[in-house]
Scaffold this motif. Sequence first.
Motif, PDB file in Angstrom:
ATOM      1  N   VAL A 250       6.717   8.098 -14.886  1.00 33.21           N
ATOM      2  CA  VAL A 250       5.946   9.345 -14.906  1.00 33.21           C
ATOM      3  C   VAL A 250       6.693  10.433 -14.136  1.00 33.21           C
ATOM      4  O   VAL A 250       6.829  11.566 -14.604  1.00 33.21           O
ATOM      5  CB  VAL A 250       4.538   9.123 -14.311  1.00 33.21           C
ATOM      6  CG1 VAL A 250       3.760  10.437 -14.264  1.00 33.21           C
ATOM      7  CG2 VAL A 250       3.758   8.098 -15.139  1.00 33.21           C
ATOM      8  N   ALA A 251       7.198  10.087 -12.957  1.00 30.79           N
ATOM      9  CA  ALA A 251       7.947  11.064 -12.162  1.00 30.79           C
ATOM     10  C   ALA A 251       9.216  11.501 -12.890  1.00 30.79           C
ATOM     11  O   ALA A 251       9.602  12.678 -12.841  1.00 30.79           O
ATOM     12  CB  ALA A 251       8.290  10.465 -10.798  1.00 30.79           C
TER      13      ALA A 251
ATOM     14  N   ASP B 114      13.621   8.732  -5.509  1.00 31.84           N
ATOM     15  CA  ASP B 114      14.945   8.167  -5.814  1.00 31.84           C
ATOM     16  C   ASP B 114      15.767   7.858  -4.558  1.00 31.84           C
ATOM     17  O   ASP B 114      16.967   7.624  -4.628  1.00 31.84           O
ATOM     18  CB  ASP B 114      15.728   9.083  -6.762  1.00 31.84           C
ATOM     19  CG  ASP B 114      16.143  10.400  -6.117  1.00 31.84           C
ATOM     20  OD1 ASP B 114      15.776  10.644  -4.942  1.00 31.84           O
ATOM     21  OD2 ASP B 114      16.835  11.191  -6.783  1.00 31.84           O
ATOM     22  N   ILE B 115      15.109   7.842  -3.399  1.00 31.04           N
ATOM     23  CA  ILE B 115      15.748   7.475  -2.125  1.00 31.04           C
ATOM     24  C   ILE B 115      16.980   8.337  -1.868  1.00 31.04           C
ATOM     25  O   ILE B 115      18.106   7.857  -1.716  1.00 31.04           O
ATOM     26  CB  ILE B 115      16.118   5.969  -2.082  1.00 31.04           C
ATOM     27  CG1 ILE B 115      15.023   5.113  -2.705  1.00 31.04           C
ATOM     28  CG2 ILE B 115      16.393   5.524  -0.646  1.00 31.04           C
ATOM     29  CD1 ILE B 115      13.688   5.205  -2.013  1.00 31.04           C
ATOM     30  N   GLY B 116      16.743   9.640  -1.866  1.00 34.67           N
ATOM     31  CA  GLY B 116      17.836  10.580  -1.582  1.00 34.67           C
ATOM     32  C   GLY B 116      18.944  10.556  -2.613  1.00 34.67           C
ATOM     33  O   GLY B 116      20.107  10.803  -2.287  1.00 34.67           O
TER      34      GLY B 116
ATOM     35  N   PRO C 204      18.799   6.660  -8.797  1.00 32.52           N
ATOM     36  CA  PRO C 204      18.245   7.532  -9.835  1.00 32.52           C
ATOM     37  C   PRO C 204      17.380   6.733 -10.804  1.00 32.52           C
ATOM     38  O   PRO C 204      17.746   5.638 -11.222  1.00 32.52           O
ATOM     39  CB  PRO C 204      19.493   8.086 -10.540  1.00 32.52           C
ATOM     40  CG  PRO C 204      20.605   7.885  -9.569  1.00 32.52           C
ATOM     41  CD  PRO C 204      20.274   6.651  -8.801  1.00 32.52           C
ATOM     42  N   TYR C 205      16.225   7.289 -11.166  1.00 34.22           N
ATOM     43  CA  TYR C 205      15.284   6.564 -12.019  1.00 34.22           C
ATOM     44  C   TYR C 205      15.930   6.037 -13.296  1.00 34.22           C
ATOM     45  O   TYR C 205      15.725   4.888 -13.702  1.00 34.22           O
ATOM     46  CB  TYR C 205      14.117   7.464 -12.436  1.00 34.22           C
ATOM     47  CG  TYR C 205      13.390   8.174 -11.327  1.00 34.22           C
ATOM     48  CD1 TYR C 205      13.315   7.645 -10.041  1.00 34.22           C
ATOM     49  CD2 TYR C 205      12.762   9.384 -11.568  1.00 34.22           C
ATOM     50  CE1 TYR C 205      12.646   8.307  -9.033  1.00 34.22           C
ATOM     51  CE2 TYR C 205      12.082  10.061 -10.568  1.00 34.22           C
ATOM     52  CZ  TYR C 205      12.031   9.520  -9.301  1.00 34.22           C
ATOM     53  OH  TYR C 205      11.360  10.187  -8.323  1.00 34.22           O
TER      54      TYR C 205
ATOM     55  N   PHE D 290      17.805   2.592 -14.036  1.00 29.81           N
ATOM     56  CA  PHE D 290      17.234   1.236 -14.019  1.00 29.81           C
ATOM     57  C   PHE D 290      15.763   1.145 -14.405  1.00 29.81           C
ATOM     58  O   PHE D 290      15.278   0.058 -14.747  1.00 29.81           O
ATOM     59  CB  PHE D 290      17.370   0.633 -12.607  1.00 29.81           C
ATOM     60  CG  PHE D 290      16.470   1.281 -11.588  1.00 29.81           C
ATOM     61  CD1 PHE D 290      15.224   0.744 -11.308  1.00 29.81           C
ATOM     62  CD2 PHE D 290      16.857   2.433 -10.921  1.00 29.81           C
ATOM     63  CE1 PHE D 290      14.390   1.353 -10.378  1.00 29.81           C
ATOM     64  CE2 PHE D 290      16.032   3.040  -9.996  1.00 29.81           C
ATOM     65  CZ  PHE D 290      14.793   2.497  -9.723  1.00 29.81           C
ATOM     66  N   HIS D 291      14.977   2.247 -14.370  1.00 32.60           N
ATOM     67  CA  HIS D 291      13.522   2.092 -14.370  1.00 32.60           C
ATOM     68  C   HIS D 291      12.952   1.447 -15.635  1.00 32.60           C
ATOM     69  O   HIS D 291      12.011   0.655 -15.560  1.00 32.60           O
ATOM     70  CB  HIS D 291      12.805   3.397 -14.031  1.00 32.60           C
ATOM     71  CG  HIS D 291      12.912   4.490 -15.046  1.00 32.60           C
ATOM     72  ND1 HIS D 291      13.763   4.468 -16.119  1.00 32.60           N
ATOM     73  CD2 HIS D 291      12.259   5.686 -15.124  1.00 32.60           C
ATOM     74  CE1 HIS D 291      13.611   5.570 -16.819  1.00 32.60           C
ATOM     75  NE2 HIS D 291      12.708   6.334 -16.233  1.00 32.60           N
ATOM     76  N   VAL D 292      13.521   1.727 -16.818  1.00 33.47           N
ATOM     77  CA  VAL D 292      13.034   1.068 -18.035  1.00 33.47           C
ATOM     78  C   VAL D 292      13.225  -0.441 -17.937  1.00 33.47           C
ATOM     79  O   VAL D 292      12.382  -1.231 -18.386  1.00 33.47           O
ATOM     80  CB  VAL D 292      13.765   1.633 -19.271  1.00 33.47           C
ATOM     81  CG1 VAL D 292      13.495   0.764 -20.506  1.00 33.47           C
ATOM     82  CG2 VAL D 292      13.318   3.073 -19.537  1.00 33.47           C
ATOM     83  N   PHE D 293      14.301  -0.856 -17.301  1.00 28.31           N
ATOM     84  CA  PHE D 293      14.617  -2.276 -17.221  1.00 28.31           C
ATOM     85  C   PHE D 293      13.655  -3.037 -16.298  1.00 28.31           C
ATOM     86  O   PHE D 293      13.603  -4.266 -16.353  1.00 28.31           O
ATOM     87  CB  PHE D 293      16.061  -2.468 -16.763  1.00 28.31           C
ATOM     88  CG  PHE D 293      17.057  -2.329 -17.879  1.00 28.31           C
ATOM     89  CD1 PHE D 293      17.650  -3.434 -18.453  1.00 28.31           C
ATOM     90  CD2 PHE D 293      17.382  -1.068 -18.380  1.00 28.31           C
ATOM     91  CE1 PHE D 293      18.567  -3.314 -19.483  1.00 28.31           C
ATOM     92  CE2 PHE D 293      18.293  -0.926 -19.409  1.00 28.31           C
ATOM     93  CZ  PHE D 293      18.882  -2.045 -19.969  1.00 28.31           C
TER      94      PHE D 293
END
Length: 388
Positions: free
Chosen positions: A22-23, A32-34, A38-39, A42-45
Motif C-alpha cells: 500500500v505504501a 524502507d529503513i532509510g 526499498p519495497y 522484495f515486497h511482492v516476494f
Amino acid sequence: MANLKENKEFRILSAIGIILVVAGHLGYDLFDIGGLFPYYSFHVFIFLFVSGYFYKEESQEHIGNYLLGKGITLLLPYFAWNLFYGVLAQVLHGAGFSIGEGLSFKTLFLSPFLDGHQFMYNFPAWFVPVLFMLEAANVLMRKLLSLLKLDFEWLIFAGCLAAGIATVWLAIGGHVWGWYKLPGRLLFMMPGFQMGRLYRTKLEGRDTLPDGPYFLLVMGIQVLIVIFAAGLNFSAVWVSSFANGPVVPYLTVATGIAFWLRAARIISQIPYLSRKMAYIGRNTYAIMMHHVGGFMLVKGFFYLCSLLTPFCAEFDREVFFREIGFVYLAGGAEGAKWIYLFAGIALPLAIAGGIRQIGKKLNKRAKPGKGGKHRKGRRQVSEFYNEL
C-alpha cells in the motif's frame, strides 16, 4: 493470501508485506529503513514466501481437490471483484473518467492472467491469478519429481532459482516481452515460493541467532549491496527494471524477507500490536484488492472540497480523472500520505468484515449437510466469503 492458520509470526509478516504494498503504491518510503530495503526489491516476494511456507506435501496426493480449493479461495473472489470493478470503470467512464479499459470478454477473463491491469481500480490484485498459476505449477512439478524420485527441497530450489536467474538475464536483454511476459513472470517468481518451502523444511529450525547479531548480519549484507549495486527496485509484474544483473534481485529478496521476518517475530511478542497486525494479516486479500479504492475515496473527498469550498484550490481535476496513480497532497505535505495509507487499509478491512457477516448469515440459513463432501463444500464456500 495464504492459509496462515495460527502462526502469528507469519500472519504479521503478511501484514507487513501488504502495508509495504500500500505504501509503495503511494510512493511513500516511510518504511524502507532509510532507503536500505526499498519495497520493490522484495515486497511482492513476501507473499510468495508465505504461500510456499504453508504448502503441504499431501496436496500432491489430491491435486484435483487442491486446485479446486485454490480456485474457490483465489480465483472466484477475484473474478467477482473484477466484474465489480469493470462495471465501476464503465460507469465512471460515463462520468468523465478515462481510467481503465471497457468491459469485454478479454478484460473480464483473459487480461487477469496476462497483466491484471485491465480496470486499474483493482490493479494490485494482478498477483492473485499469478499466485494461482504458481500454486498449480508447483504442485504439478512436485508430483512429477516425486514420481521420478527427485523431490529434494534443495534440488527443487536450485532448479527454480536457476530458471529465475535465466529469466532475469533474458529480461535484461529485452527478450521477455509480449506473450513471453506470462511464463517469464512465473519463472521469475517461482523461487520466492520455493524459498518459503525451503525455510520451513530446512532452515527454520536453525533460525536461532539472537536479534542483535541477526540484524547486524542482514543489514550489513544489505549495506554492501546498496553500496556496490545500482538501484535495487525491480518490477515483478512486468519482469523488468533489473539494474544489477540477474543475481542481485534474488539477494535483495532474501535480505528483505529475512529482515522483516525477524521483525515479525519480535512484533509477535507484543500482545496489543501483534493482535492488530495479525488482523491485518488475515485480510491481505481484501487489502490487495481494494486499497486503490480507498485512495480514490480520499481523492474524491479532496475533489469535492475543491469544487464546494475554498480549500484544495490547487487540486488537479484533469489528472484526477485521467491517472490512477495521482496522489493529491493536502497542503503539499508528504505526511498527508498517512490519510491515504489509513484509507487504503481501513476501507478493505470494512469491506471484508461486512462480507464475512453476510457469509455467516447465509451459512446459518443453509441446512446442515450430511457427509464429509458436503461439509467440505460448505467449508470451501465459507473460505470464499472470507477472501471476498
